[in-house]
Design a protein around this motif. Structure first.
Motif: not given
Length: 152
Positions: A76-82, A84-94
């Protein structure tokens, strides 16, 4: 190196495109394909590991996806400037022994003028979950693009 549009400086639309493209690529679990989105000398910090350059990215991702089975990611996009991009994420695995995890994280990305990522810094923590608590089952369908991630 092949340019990767969209190019910086980013606006909200192009930043979202970059985030979705990264999610889609990582969900292929193809280290070679994923590595092509990064500069030849890209620098990563991933948890406690430091990775420099495409060969190390491929090695890192190969090891990751050998260990993290049935990996499925949402970004998910969290923020951006110029550039640069800030992202938050989640993933699942086993794990190979059947234990499931949901990993929560934040990434800071920096891009070269040709749209390749030159720097990636990821902070990640893992939470054990029951298989019945899974909510990420494979790549995101197009109808789910842009949906916000739950906090927990």
């Amino acid at each position: 190196m092949t340019p990767r549009p969209p190019f910086p400086p980013f606006d909200e639309d192009t930043a979202r495109q970059k985030v979705q493209a990264a999610e889609d690529a990582w969900n292929t679990r193809d280290p070679e394909r994923v590595s092509l989105a990064y500069t030849e000398d890209s620098v990563w910090r991933n948890r406690d590991r430091y990775v420099v350059g495409r060969p190390q990215i491929v090695e890192f991702l190969t090891e990751k996806w050998e260990r993290e089975l049935d990996y499925a990611l949402r970004k998910e996009l969290w923020g951006f400037r110029g550039n640069r991009i800030g992202v938050r994420f989640q993933y699942e695995c086993r794990t190979a022994d059947g234990r499931w995890y949901r990993s929560y994280g934040n990434e800071l990305w920096e891009f070269s003028d040709d749209g390749l990522m030159s720097r990636r810094e990821a902070s990640i923590n893992d939470v054990p979950i029951a298989e019945t608590d899974r909510r990420i089952h494979g790549p995101r369908p197009k109808s789910g693009h842009g949906l916000l991630l739950p906090v927990f």
